[in-house]
Design a protein around this motif. Structure first.
Motif, mmCIF file in Angstrom:
data_model
loop_
_atom_site.group_PDB
_atom_site.id
_atom_site.type_symbol
_atom_site.label_atom_id
_atom_site.label_comp_id
_atom_site.label_asym_id
_atom_site.label_seq_id
_atom_site.Cartn_x
_atom_site.Cartn_y
_atom_site.Cartn_z
ATOM 1 N N SER A 16 0.793 -1.313 -0.109
ATOM 2 C CA SER A 16 0.059 0.053 -0.001
ATOM 3 C C SER A 16 0.881 1.191 -0.199
ATOM 4 N N VAL A 17 2.170 1.059 -0.158
ATOM 5 C CA VAL A 17 3.092 2.146 0.004
ATOM 6 C C VAL A 17 3.828 2.372 -1.295
ATOM 7 N N PHE A 18 4.352 1.161 -1.702
ATOM 8 C CA PHE A 18 5.070 1.281 -2.954
ATOM 9 C C PHE A 18 4.481 0.855 -4.245
ATOM 10 N N VAL A 19 4.649 1.269 -5.425
ATOM 11 C CA VAL A 19 4.030 0.998 -6.718
ATOM 12 C C VAL A 19 4.794 -0.543 -6.770
ATOM 13 N N SER A 20 3.957 -1.534 -6.880
ATOM 14 C CA SER A 20 4.660 -3.063 -6.771
ATOM 15 C C SER A 20 3.398 -3.816 -7.204
ATOM 16 N N PRO A 21 3.642 -4.946 -7.994
ATOM 17 C CA PRO A 21 2.470 -5.874 -8.162
ATOM 18 C C PRO A 21 1.874 -6.660 -7.084
ATOM 19 N N SER A 22 0.826 -7.033 -7.048
ATOM 20 C CA SER A 22 0.306 -7.830 -6.105
ATOM 21 C C SER A 22 0.899 -9.416 -6.166
ATOM 22 N N ARG A 23 0.842 -9.909 -5.081
ATOM 23 C CA ARG A 23 1.432 -11.313 -5.118
ATOM 24 C C ARG A 23 0.607 -12.463 -4.466
ATOM 25 N N LEU A 24 0.671 -13.576 -4.859
ATOM 26 C CA LEU A 24 -0.040 -14.672 -4.160
ATOM 27 C C LEU A 24 0.717 -15.255 -2.991
ATOM 28 N N ARG A 25 0.034 -15.295 -2.049
ATOM 29 C CA ARG A 25 0.845 -15.861 -0.741
ATOM 30 C C ARG A 25 0.236 -17.019 -0.355
ATOM 31 N N THR A 26 0.821 -17.893 0.413
ATOM 32 C CA THR A 26 0.174 -18.978 1.493
ATOM 33 C C THR A 26 0.110 -18.365 2.481
ATOM 34 N N LEU A 27 -1.027 -18.809 3.359
ATOM 35 C CA LEU A 27 -1.344 -18.431 4.520
ATOM 36 C C LEU A 27 -1.257 -19.690 5.602
ATOM 37 N N ASP A 28 -0.311 -20.159 6.251
ATOM 38 C CA ASP A 28 -0.128 -21.204 7.257
ATOM 39 C C ASP A 28 -1.072 -21.018 8.384
ATOM 40 N N LEU A 29 -2.301 -21.912 8.358
ATOM 41 C CA LEU A 29 -3.390 -21.787 9.292
ATOM 42 C C LEU A 29 -2.978 -22.046 10.608
#
Length: 635
Positions: free
Chosen positions: A340-353
């Motif tokens: 939300s600060v730098f101009v950069s692409p979105s990334r897909l992440r895993t979330l360890d539940l």
């Protein structure tokens, strides 16, 4: 022991209910004597884990009253173990009430249930169960908060001890099937194996660390009387890992359980599990820069699995979350987020539940916006340019297409192996085949249906309709097809929805900051509130995703003679059954001072390892039971 409201319990099939339920009620035992538990529940990584479940039933498959005397009923018996455990923990699968199902007084009732499940699974007296495992499990858990998963070895998924244990440590109770394999050649230095039947069992222990590796399971096949239930026991093996060629699955690294007396290896190649429903939702912080939290709702886990999933994960204020989803592996979540600060692409992440850790999936495309998942182990997502992707479970792109309307939302239809795409700007709803090779249907939404802003899309397997909502109206719109091929719109004015997710036979929607649950209307396509759900009223945010039933069963790959069950002679196991041992807290096959120390350390608590009589408190009666069992465990 957890208790759900009666309205959550599905009813047994009408033809089965009078005889089965009536028989069970005559031999019920007090609920406090039925509690089982997960006593070891640690998964660090694929080389370090420890899982142990106690008081799992061990229903015999061989019995009079079944076709072929039950000799090919290992899959129904292993499934019934899971259902009995669930019933004794407040989840009456198919109307199965809590009871001591290992008692001989329940033998006839269990025979009726095995016959019933065998009918659902189309179990054959000579060939066993070669299809319909997933559909049978689903028909029994529908209407409850339980979900089922069925995972076969394939070119896209490799079942193994580690992946199975990770599921177990995430709150699933599991049975699995091992296949009998024979080496028929070699290629590129690796053996080529052909499958020749399999055998289903129920997991009770899985342990691996640098010093030891163990799998224990309930084996339904034994030489007990056909008219009485044998004592609960485990088979124990030291598995190994082997890389080889496995039929249509290709080159796989599989878990070898043991070599038979005849010298052929047995590989773990199917996993079947049930678990109470959970969901993930992104709760906004109202900060324009980003931030917030991801809530992971798991309100009714199996006893002993409380805490298997972290309740909440904080999101940095410098990160904007675009979407959240359940991962196809059923042990992780998926998150699309960008800075939300730098101009950069979105990334897909895993979330360890289990830990709440987020990890970028480097293989996944950049600039993804929205996603959905398939029970076949796939991730579908589209990017800011409107390109639609199919990714494998590791995030690697497999197929992509731009031959679609500008997407606003997507939804998966596993029954038809299809993906639906909704375009608000073009007022289009498109149905594609799973690999994008064919456009199956294109519908134009009539102009009298208001559409603008953000959208959500779900596919309802009950009505067979896709349903969408947009910011333009406080209603859901189901889209059917009329006799002329024109779209038929079904309107359900449930109110303003911020996000929604489908979990088989229930719709979950975020409305005014809380989750509301809806069941399909019986009279006509639409939705009616279900306030009995344990999820109704929980916090909900701008994105919402629920676990749902899943299976990667492919009849072209997982049926036929090679997937039939093994006869007793063909099972050919070298190991023997070891009876359960009361008081053996550390599972070393002897009741001694170390076990006594654990019991005394839990004195006055409800700790399951020390609460031997399962009355809810570790006290003098448990101490007496341990002293009575002192010494080596029976074999």
């Amino acid at each position: 022991m957890q208790t759900l409201t009666p309205s959550l319990a599905p009813s047994v099939a009408p033809s089965l209910a009078p005889s089965l339920v009536g028989l069970a009620l005559a031999v019920l035992v007090p609920a406090q004597a039925l509690v089982g538990d997960v006593t070891d529940n640690v998964y660090v990584n694929s080389s370090v884990y420890d899982y142990r479940i106690t008081h799992m039933t061990d229903i015999d498959q061989k019995r009079s009253g079944l076709p072929g005397l039950g000799s090919m009923y290992c899959v129904p018996a292993s499934a019934l173990n899971l259902f009995c455990y669930a019933a004794n923990h407040g989840f009456p699968v198919g109307g199965l009430p809590p009871a001591d199902y290992m008692s001989n007084g329940q033998h006839s009732y269990m025979t009726s249930w095995l016959d019933f499940i065998g009918d659902l699974m189309e179990t054959d007296a000579e060939k066993g169960t070669t299809c319909c495992v997933g559909s049978a499990l689903q028909s029994l858990v529908n209407g409850s908060v339980l979900k089922r998963t069925v995972k076969y070895v394939s070119s896209e998924y490799t079942p193994g001890q580690a992946s199975m244990t990770q599921l177990a440590c995430s709150g699933w109770i599991l049975s699995f099937t091992y296949g009998r394999y024979e080496q028929v050649g070699s290629y590129q230095g690796y053996p080529i194996y052909e499958r020749g039947g399999g055998h289903a069992v129920t997991l009770t222990r899985s342990l691996r660390n640098p010093d030891v590796r163990i799998i224990k399971y309930r084996d339904p096949n034994n030489d007990s009387s056909l008219s009485s239930q044998s004592a609960a026991a485990n088979k124990t093996y030291t598995p190994a890992t082997e890389t080889a060629w496995f039929g249509n699955a290709g080159l796989r690294t599989m878990t070898r359980l043991f070599y038979s007396n005849g010298g052929n290896p047995r590989f773990l190649d199917q996993i079947h599990g049930i678990r109470p429903l959970y969901g993930v939702t992104f709760l906004n912080s109202d900060d324009a820069l980003g931030g917030g939290s991801i809530a992971i709702h798991d309100p009714v886990p199996f006893e002993g699995s409380e805490g298997a999933i972290v309740p909440s994960v904080s999101i940095s204020p410098f990160l904007s979350v675009l979407d959240v989803m359940v991962h196809p592996d059923a042990t992780h979540g998926l998150v699309i987020a960008k800075s939300s600060v730098f101009v950069s692409p979105s990334r897909l992440r895993t979330l360890d539940l289990a830990t709440g850790a987020l990890a970028i999936i480097d293989a996944a495309p950049l600039n993804l916006v929205r996603m959905d998942w398939s029970g076949y182990g796939r991730i579908y997502a589209y990017d800011v340019a409107g390109k639609l992707y199919r990714l494998d479970g590791e995030g690697n792109p497999v197929f992509d297409t731009t031959a679609i309307p500008a997407p606003s939302a997507i939804a998966i239809d596993d029954d038809d192996r299809a993906v639906w795409v909704l375009s608000v700007s073009e007022r289009k709803l498109v149905k594609l085949y799973e690999d994008f090779s064919e456009t199956l249907l294109t519908l134009t939404i009539p102009t009298n249906v208001p559409m603008s802003g953000d959208a959500d899309l779900i596919f309802d397997p009950v009505s067979g309709l896709p349903w969408f909502r947009t910011d333009a109206a406080g209603a859901l719109y189901g889209v059917g097809i009329g006799a002329t091929g024109a779209p038929v719109i079904h309107t359900s004015p449930i109110g303003n929805v911020d996000a929604m997710s489908m979990s088989d036979d229930r719709l979950y929607a975020t409305m005014n900051g809380v989750i509301k649950v809806f069941a399909p209307s019986l009279a006509s396509p639409g939705w009616t509130p279900d306030p009995t759900s344990p999820f109704d009223g929980l916090p909900g945010g701008s994105r919402l995703a629920m676990l749902r039933n899943s299976s990667n069963f492919d009849p072209d790959l997982h049926s036929g003679p090679t997937w039939e069950n093994l006869t007793t002679a063909e099972i050919d196991e070298p190991g023997s059954d070891l009876a359960d041992c009361l008081g053996d807290a550390n599972d070393d096959r002897i009741v001694d001072g170390s076990d006594l120390s654990e019991l005394l350390g839990a004195w006055g608590t409800s700790d399951d390892v020390g609460d031997l009589d399962q009355d809810g408190t570790v006290n003098g009666s448990d101490l007496a039971a341990m002293l009575g069992a002192w010494g080596p465990c029976p074999r």
